[in-house]
Design a protein around this motif. Structure first.
Motif, PDB file in Angstrom:
ATOM      1  N   VAL A  63       1.006  -0.881   0.424  1.00  0.00           N
ATOM      2  CA  VAL A  63       0.034   0.054  -0.522  1.00  0.00           C
ATOM      3  C   VAL A  63       0.616   1.290   0.003  1.00  0.00           C
ATOM      4  O   VAL A  63       1.956   0.822   0.580  1.00  0.00           O
ATOM      5  CB  VAL A  63      -1.120  -0.156   0.863  1.00  0.00           C
ATOM      6  N   TRP A  64       0.614   2.494  -1.283  1.00  0.00           N
ATOM      7  CA  TRP A  64       1.347   3.010  -1.053  1.00  0.00           C
ATOM      8  C   TRP A  64       0.310   4.470  -0.729  1.00  0.00           C
ATOM      9  O   TRP A  64      -0.825   4.533  -0.230  1.00  0.00           O
ATOM     10  CB  TRP A  64       1.488   3.970  -2.600  1.00  0.00           C
ATOM     11  N   PHE A  65       1.148   5.519   0.196  1.00  0.00           N
ATOM     12  CA  PHE A  65       0.408   6.208   0.904  1.00  0.00           C
ATOM     13  C   PHE A  65       0.558   8.084   0.620  1.00  0.00           C
ATOM     14  O   PHE A  65       2.285   8.072   0.280  1.00  0.00           O
ATOM     15  CB  PHE A  65       0.638   6.394   2.210  1.00  0.00           C
ATOM     16  N   LYS A  66      -0.211   9.015   0.091  1.00  0.00           N
ATOM     17  CA  LYS A  66      -0.153  10.217  -0.734  1.00  0.00           C
ATOM     18  C   LYS A  66      -0.947  11.539   0.478  1.00  0.00           C
ATOM     19  O   LYS A  66      -2.704  10.635   0.813  1.00  0.00           O
ATOM     20  CB  LYS A  66      -0.579  10.467  -1.867  1.00  0.00           C
ATOM     21  N   ILE A  67       0.135  11.778   1.432  1.00  0.00           N
ATOM     22  CA  ILE A  67      -0.961  12.735   2.795  1.00  0.00           C
ATOM     23  C   ILE A  67      -0.472  14.244   1.706  1.00  0.00           C
ATOM     24  O   ILE A  67       0.781  14.289   1.915  1.00  0.00           O
ATOM     25  CB  ILE A  67      -0.769  12.454   3.879  1.00  0.00           C
ATOM     26  N   LYS A  99      -3.344  -6.010  11.178  1.00  0.00           N
ATOM     27  CA  LYS A  99      -3.669  -7.022  11.508  1.00  0.00           C
ATOM     28  C   LYS A  99      -4.169  -8.172   9.926  1.00  0.00           C
ATOM     29  O   LYS A  99      -4.308  -7.750   9.381  1.00  0.00           O
ATOM     30  CB  LYS A  99      -4.451  -7.957  12.735  1.00  0.00           C
ATOM     31  N   LEU A 100      -4.126  -9.463   9.977  1.00  0.00           N
ATOM     32  CA  LEU A 100      -4.088 -10.232   8.658  1.00  0.00           C
ATOM     33  C   LEU A 100      -5.918 -10.177   8.310  1.00  0.00           C
ATOM     34  O   LEU A 100      -6.180  -9.956   9.697  1.00  0.00           O
ATOM     35  CB  LEU A 100      -3.798 -11.963   9.018  1.00  0.00           C
ATOM     36  N   GLY A 101      -5.857  -9.741   7.419  1.00  0.00           N
ATOM     37  CA  GLY A 101      -7.507  -9.341   6.843  1.00  0.00           C
ATOM     38  C   GLY A 101      -7.607  -8.001   7.307  1.00  0.00           C
ATOM     39  O   GLY A 101      -9.220  -7.766   6.971  1.00  0.00           O
ATOM     40  N   GLU A 102      -6.847  -7.132   7.738  1.00  0.00           N
ATOM     41  CA  GLU A 102      -7.584  -5.804   8.324  1.00  0.00           C
ATOM     42  C   GLU A 102      -7.701  -4.762   7.310  1.00  0.00           C
ATOM     43  O   GLU A 102      -6.498  -4.703   6.559  1.00  0.00           O
ATOM     44  CB  GLU A 102      -6.844  -5.427  10.009  1.00  0.00           C
ATOM     45  N   ASP A 103      -8.702  -4.025   7.226  1.00  0.00           N
ATOM     46  CA  ASP A 103      -8.771  -3.086   6.197  1.00  0.00           C
ATOM     47  C   ASP A 103      -8.181  -1.621   6.361  1.00  0.00           C
ATOM     48  O   ASP A 103      -7.859  -1.023   7.754  1.00  0.00           O
ATOM     49  CB  ASP A 103     -10.346  -2.740   6.252  1.00  0.00           C
ATOM     50  N   ILE A 104      -7.150  -1.011   5.265  1.00  0.00           N
ATOM     51  CA  ILE A 104      -7.324   0.319   5.972  1.00  0.00           C
ATOM     52  C   ILE A 104      -8.509   1.491   5.409  1.00  0.00           C
ATOM     53  O   ILE A 104      -8.873   1.514   4.785  1.00  0.00           O
ATOM     54  CB  ILE A 104      -5.628   0.682   4.492  1.00  0.00           C
ATOM     55  N   ILE A 105      -7.957   1.907   6.477  1.00  0.00           N
ATOM     56  CA  ILE A 105      -9.337   2.874   7.006  1.00  0.00           C
ATOM     57  C   ILE A 105      -8.584   4.425   6.814  1.00  0.00           C
ATOM     58  O   ILE A 105      -8.047   4.771   7.603  1.00  0.00           O
ATOM     59  CB  ILE A 105     -10.149   2.923   8.852  1.00  0.00           C
ATOM     60  N   VAL A 106      -9.047   5.441   5.559  1.00  0.00           N
ATOM     61  CA  VAL A 106      -8.599   6.100   5.436  1.00  0.00           C
ATOM     62  C   VAL A 106      -9.605   7.206   7.096  1.00  0.00           C
ATOM     63  O   VAL A 106      -8.243   8.005   7.539  1.00  0.00           O
ATOM     64  CB  VAL A 106      -9.144   6.707   4.453  1.00  0.00           C
ATOM     65  N   LEU A 128      -4.590   6.310  -0.539  1.00  0.00           N
ATOM     66  CA  LEU A 128      -4.233   4.990  -1.161  1.00  0.00           C
ATOM     67  C   LEU A 128      -3.659   4.761  -2.751  1.00  0.00           C
ATOM     68  O   LEU A 128      -5.091   5.235  -3.100  1.00  0.00           O
ATOM     69  CB  LEU A 128      -4.924   3.912   0.102  1.00  0.00           C
ATOM     70  N   SER A 129      -3.064   3.868  -3.068  1.00  0.00           N
ATOM     71  CA  SER A 129      -2.474   3.118  -3.779  1.00  0.00           C
ATOM     72  C   SER A 129      -2.349   1.474  -3.337  1.00  0.00           C
ATOM     73  O   SER A 129      -1.739   1.201  -2.708  1.00  0.00           O
ATOM     74  CB  SER A 129      -2.080   3.904  -4.813  1.00  0.00           C
ATOM     75  N   ILE A 130      -2.796   0.553  -4.196  1.00  0.00           N
ATOM     76  CA  ILE A 130      -2.076  -0.589  -4.324  1.00  0.00           C
ATOM     77  C   ILE A 130      -1.379  -0.901  -5.847  1.00  0.00           C
ATOM     78  O   ILE A 130      -0.696  -2.137  -5.587  1.00  0.00           O
ATOM     79  CB  ILE A 130      -3.012  -1.610  -4.214  1.00  0.00           C
ATOM     80  N   GLY A 132       1.321   1.950  -6.714  1.00  0.00           N
ATOM     81  CA  GLY A 132       1.685   3.426  -6.488  1.00  0.00           C
ATOM     82  C   GLY A 132       1.916   4.197  -7.573  1.00  0.00           C
ATOM     83  O   GLY A 132       2.363   4.849  -7.820  1.00  0.00           O
ATOM     84  N   THR A 133       0.841   3.490  -8.793  1.00  0.00           N
ATOM     85  CA  THR A 133       0.109   5.251  -9.910  1.00  0.00           C
ATOM     86  C   THR A 133      -1.258   5.733  -9.903  1.00  0.00           C
ATOM     87  O   THR A 133      -1.593   7.016  -9.526  1.00  0.00           O
ATOM     88  CB  THR A 133       0.089   4.365 -10.847  1.00  0.00           C
ATOM     89  N   THR A 134      -2.379   4.893  -9.283  1.00  0.00           N
ATOM     90  CA  THR A 134      -3.408   5.256  -9.055  1.00  0.00           C
ATOM     91  C   THR A 134      -3.914   5.371  -7.224  1.00  0.00           C
ATOM     92  O   THR A 134      -3.671   4.485  -6.692  1.00  0.00           O
ATOM     93  CB  THR A 134      -4.411   4.676  -9.733  1.00  0.00           C
ATOM     94  N   TYR A 135      -4.591   6.380  -7.431  1.00  0.00           N
ATOM     95  CA  TYR A 135      -4.144   6.953  -6.213  1.00  0.00           C
ATOM     96  C   TYR A 135      -6.125   6.822  -5.516  1.00  0.00           C
ATOM     97  O   TYR A 135      -6.666   7.456  -6.407  1.00  0.00           O
ATOM     98  CB  TYR A 135      -3.882   8.076  -5.275  1.00  0.00           C
ATOM     99  N   THR A 136      -6.498   6.693  -4.346  1.00  0.00           N
ATOM    100  CA  THR A 136      -7.962   6.921  -4.123  1.00  0.00           C
ATOM    101  C   THR A 136      -7.809   7.030  -2.973  1.00  0.00           C
ATOM    102  O   THR A 136      -7.346   6.773  -1.955  1.00  0.00           O
ATOM    103  CB  THR A 136      -8.722   5.979  -4.489  1.00  0.00           C
ATOM    104  N   ASP A 137      -9.097   7.998  -1.968  1.00  0.00           N
ATOM    105  CA  ASP A 137      -9.516   8.932  -1.175  1.00  0.00           C
ATOM    106  C   ASP A 137     -10.586   8.133  -0.015  1.00  0.00           C
ATOM    107  O   ASP A 137     -10.570   8.449   0.884  1.00  0.00           O
ATOM    108  CB  ASP A 137      -9.815  10.099  -0.791  1.00  0.00           C
ATOM    109  N   THR A 138     -10.655   6.129  -0.555  1.00  0.00           N
ATOM    110  CA  THR A 138     -11.409   5.358  -0.366  1.00  0.00           C
ATOM    111  C   THR A 138     -10.989   4.024   0.593  1.00  0.00           C
ATOM    112  O   THR A 138      -9.639   4.029   0.027  1.00  0.00           O
ATOM    113  CB  THR A 138     -12.073   4.355  -1.034  1.00  0.00           C
ATOM    114  N   ASN A 139     -11.075   3.634   1.812  1.00  0.00           N
ATOM    115  CA  ASN A 139     -10.484   3.153   1.941  1.00  0.00           C
ATOM    116  C   ASN A 139     -10.138   1.664   1.436  1.00  0.00           C
ATOM    117  O   ASN A 139     -11.128   1.207   0.243  1.00  0.00           O
ATOM    118  CB  ASN A 139     -11.974   1.799   3.218  1.00  0.00           C
TER     119      ASN A 139
END
Length: 158
Positions: A63-67, A99-106, A128-130, A132-139
């Motif tokens: 997961v990539w983050f752009k803040i 943790k395993l299976g835990e969502d990333i919550i914005v 967030l991006s999975i 490294g190119t396309t980012y979204t502000d959703t979980n």
């Protein structure tokens, strides 16, 4: 269920040596129930009998983050209290506890950054991006067989 044979269980393990994991599962598993997984290791009991112990490794989801921040002149720049470094560290600490299976919550990330109480921080946007190119502000949804990972290179504060 989920491809697991009857009278079996599946353990997902992140990290550790295969032999240590298999021995731990063997030591703790209930008698008569088989351990199932994509990795199988032979464990020998005290009587010399060999048992196949199975477990699975989760798929790592990078997961990539752009803040993106809006600041005024009082925002700390440089030194030990550098605001960008504090924000980056907050994101990295959040990810260390995923943790395993835990969502990333914005919202949780926004809350952590807000709790830093950085002077001059007027607004933030977390994306967030999975790939490294396309980012979204959703979980980011993470399945029960996946674990989200990141590193300092993947956390960008702009």
């Amino acid at each position: 269920e989920n491809g697991i044979p009857a009278h079996s269980f599946e353990t997902f393990v992140y990290g550790g040596a295969d032999s240590d994991i298999a021995q731990s599962i063997f030591d703790k598993k209930p008698g008569g129930i088989k351990s199932y997984g994509t990795t199988t290791v032979n464990v020998t009991d005290s009587q010399g009998r060999v048992f196949n112990i199975g477990f699975s490794r989760p798929t790592s989801i990078p997961v990539w983050f752009k803040i993106t921040k809006t600041v005024d002149a009082t925002y700390p720049i440089g030194g030990l209290t550098d605001g960008d470094t504090q924000i980056k560290n907050a994101v990295l600490n959040y990810m260390k506890n995923i943790k395993l299976g835990e969502d990333i919550i914005v919202y949780k990330i926004i809350s952590l950054i807000s709790n830093l109480n950085l002077s001059g921080l007027l607004d933030i946007k977390v994306e967030l991006s999975i790939d490294g190119t396309t980012y979204t502000d959703t979980n980011q949804t993470v399945s029960t067989e996946q674990v989200a990972i990141t590193d300092s290179v993947k956390v960008q504060v702009v």
